[in-house]
Design a protein around this motif. Structure first.
Motif, PDB file in Angstrom:
ATOM      1  N   PHE A 113       0.831  -1.211   0.000  1.00 50.70           N
ATOM      2  CA  PHE A 113       0.000   0.000   0.000  1.00 50.70           C
ATOM      3  C   PHE A 113       0.868   1.266   0.000  1.00 50.70           C
ATOM      4  O   PHE A 113       1.793   1.386   0.801  1.00 50.70           O
ATOM      5  N   THR A 114       0.543   2.193  -0.874  1.00 50.94           N
ATOM      6  CA  THR A 114       1.227   3.491  -0.894  1.00 50.94           C
ATOM      7  C   THR A 114       0.221   4.586  -1.225  1.00 50.94           C
ATOM      8  O   THR A 114      -0.812   4.329  -1.855  1.00 50.94           O
ATOM      9  N   ILE A 115       0.529   5.813  -0.789  1.00 52.61           N
ATOM     10  CA  ILE A 115      -0.260   6.993  -1.162  1.00 52.61           C
ATOM     11  C   ILE A 115       0.694   8.019  -1.747  1.00 52.61           C
ATOM     12  O   ILE A 115       1.759   8.281  -1.190  1.00 52.61           O
ATOM     13  N   VAL A 184      -5.382   6.104   7.304  1.00 51.68           N
ATOM     14  CA  VAL A 184      -6.331   5.148   6.727  1.00 51.68           C
ATOM     15  C   VAL A 184      -6.707   4.132   7.798  1.00 51.68           C
ATOM     16  O   VAL A 184      -5.840   3.459   8.358  1.00 51.68           O
ATOM     17  N   THR A 185      -7.994   4.028   8.085  1.00 46.73           N
ATOM     18  CA  THR A 185      -8.471   3.077   9.088  1.00 46.73           C
ATOM     19  C   THR A 185      -9.063   1.819   8.488  1.00 46.73           C
ATOM     20  O   THR A 185      -9.251   0.830   9.194  1.00 46.73           O
ATOM     21  N   GLY A 186      -9.358   1.856   7.186  1.00 43.77           N
ATOM     22  CA  GLY A 186      -9.936   0.662   6.576  1.00 43.77           C
ATOM     23  C   GLY A 186      -9.768   0.643   5.078  1.00 43.77           C
ATOM     24  O   GLY A 186      -9.911   1.673   4.410  1.00 43.77           O
ATOM     25  N   TYR A 199      -8.483  -4.630   5.439  1.00 38.65           N
ATOM     26  CA  TYR A 199      -7.298  -4.197   6.179  1.00 38.65           C
ATOM     27  C   TYR A 199      -7.666  -2.980   7.020  1.00 38.65           C
ATOM     28  O   TYR A 199      -8.538  -2.192   6.652  1.00 38.65           O
ATOM     29  N   GLY A 200      -7.013  -2.844   8.170  1.00 40.23           N
ATOM     30  CA  GLY A 200      -7.201  -1.676   8.998  1.00 40.23           C
ATOM     31  C   GLY A 200      -8.039  -1.912  10.237  1.00 40.23           C
ATOM     32  O   GLY A 200      -8.802  -2.887  10.328  1.00 40.23           O
ATOM     33  N   ALA A 201      -7.905  -0.985  11.188  1.00 37.61           N
ATOM     34  CA  ALA A 201      -8.588  -1.109  12.479  1.00 37.61           C
ATOM     35  C   ALA A 201     -10.099  -1.121  12.344  1.00 37.61           C
ATOM     36  O   ALA A 201     -10.794  -1.710  13.178  1.00 37.61           O
ATOM     37  N   PRO A 206      -5.338  -6.483   9.645  1.00 41.19           N
ATOM     38  CA  PRO A 206      -3.961  -5.966   9.585  1.00 41.19           C
ATOM     39  C   PRO A 206      -3.906  -4.515   9.122  1.00 41.19           C
ATOM     40  O   PRO A 206      -4.661  -4.097   8.244  1.00 41.19           O
ATOM     41  N   ASP A 207      -3.018  -3.750   9.735  1.00 35.36           N
ATOM     42  CA  ASP A 207      -2.874  -2.330   9.437  1.00 35.36           C
ATOM     43  C   ASP A 207      -2.190  -2.147   8.081  1.00 35.36           C
ATOM     44  O   ASP A 207      -1.084  -2.658   7.874  1.00 35.36           O
ATOM     45  N   PRO A 208      -2.811  -1.404   7.145  1.00 33.52           N
ATOM     46  CA  PRO A 208      -2.141  -1.169   5.861  1.00 33.52           C
ATOM     47  C   PRO A 208      -0.979  -0.195   5.974  1.00 33.52           C
ATOM     48  O   PRO A 208      -0.213  -0.034   5.027  1.00 33.52           O
ATOM     49  N   GLY A 209      -0.858   0.487   7.115  1.00 36.50           N
ATOM     50  CA  GLY A 209       0.274   1.399   7.329  1.00 36.50           C
ATOM     51  C   GLY A 209       0.232   2.639   6.475  1.00 36.50           C
ATOM     52  O   GLY A 209       1.277   3.091   5.985  1.00 36.50           O
TER      53      GLY A 209
END
Length: 347
Positions: A113-115, A184-186, A199-201, A206-209
């Motif tokens: 994952f990247t932004i 990002v939470t989801g 992914y995400g809380a 799992p956290d995508p970071g």
């Protein structure tokens, strides 16, 4: 998962019950719940601390936890079984309710994952970027990607997905101006066969970071020149004259959005002060109008103008203020306002 529903028993009232959730491969989870009344108040509860109504007409909320390793697929409410205070039993099979899709991210998964861009320079305007990931195991392609943030200052911008030349998939995300940052939470990825990876809380996954950071603002406003127009006013015209102050400043990371103006007499005393919000033009200039107290305290003589400028990040600079130790000289020279004495003596 929490399910809410109402229970009605007009005769003996509700006592206790169970809710059963059924999933693939014969797996199930069952949670008990019951009517509880506080000894110290009139409050009543029914499962998980939810409350409402009374023993004859009660609002319940039942929380179930799927254990690790639960089968992926569709889970639904299979039965709700309730007992009243007379011991009578009622079972409701397959009640109308929302089902839940469970995934182990085994069939379909995402990674990398990247932004971009990140950090973003959104001090002056919204920034449209992309969230990119690699998707593996998709059947019939990727049909949808859903992204959630912890703040309203960032948002998935439309539902369109783009397949890049390297096989990664991108979706647009917008960071609104003045947003300090978002996490990002989801992330939910759905393929054409309705498989889901999360992914995400938000999904207890799992956290995508992924976190969008703002470009830091480290330099306070920098002034290069300032001019007064007019710089000389007859005292008789003071009440009907607007003095324009044009300040030329560098265009830096954060825009200038606030000011304080001070007019000093020859002894260095402040005779006028004005504050407010402002804007910085495309050429970097700020146009202000000093307040002239013509009815008192400002007679013929020479006055100097000093000012403070503050940017959107809260950093300030000070120029031409003799009573402030941090003040700097105005690069183009002092701003001098002369009020001439145009009175005439009687013959």
């Amino acid at each position: 998962m929490t399910y809410t529903f109402s229970i009605n028993d007009a005769q003996s009232g509700f006592w206790k019950g169970t809710l059963k959730l059924a999933g693939p491969d014969g797996q199930s989870v069952t949670a008990p719940f019951e009517y509880t009344k506080s000894d110290s108040s009139t409050a009543v509860t029914c499962g998980g601390g939810f409350s409402g109504g009374d023993v004859y007409n009660l609002y319940c909320g039942v929380t179930l936890t799927l254990p690790a390793g639960s089968a992926a697929g569709n889970w639904r409410v299979a039965t709700i079984t309730v007992f009243d205070n007379a011991g009578a039993l009622a079972t409701f099979r397959n009640p109308q309710s929302q089902s839940v899709t469970v995934t182990s991210n085994a069939t379909l998964s995402a990674s990398g994952f990247t932004i971009s861009p990140n950090p973003v320079n959104n001090w002056r305007e919204d920034v449209l970027g992309t969230l990119t990931m690699s998707v593996a195991g998709a059947k019939k392609g990727v049909s949808a990607i859903y992204v959630d943030f912890d703040m309203g200052g960032c948002r998935q911008w439309g539902s369109a997905t783009t397949v890049n030349a390297d096989g990664t998939i991108s979706i647009p995300v917008r960071t609104f101006s003045n947003t300090q940052g978002c996490t990002v939470t989801g992330v939910a990825v759905v393929d054409g066969a309705a498989n889901v990876a999360v992914y995400g809380a938000l999904y207890n996954a799992p956290d995508p970071g992924l976190a969008i950071q703002r470009v830091p603002n480290t330099t306070p406003p920098v002034v290069t020149a300032a001019t007064l127009n007019p710089s000389s006013i007859p005292f008789s015209e003071l009440s009907q004259t607007w003095v324009q102050l044009v300040i030329q400043a560098d265009i830096l990371t954060a825009p200038i959005n606030g000011y304080s103006l001070y007019i000093y007499d020859a002894a260095g005393n402040v005779v006028s002060q004005s504050v407010g919000g402002t804007g910085q033009a495309a050429d970097g200039s700020i146009t202000l109008y000093p307040y002239l107290p013509w009815w008192g305290g400002m007679g013929p003589g020479e006055y100097t103008v000093g000012f403070q400028l503050t940017d959107a990040g809260g950093l300030s600079s000070y120029y031409g203020m003799p009573d402030f130790p941090q003040s700097q000289p105005i690069p183009s020279g002092p701003l001098v306002l002369t009020i001439t004495d145009d009175s005439t003596a009687a013959a």
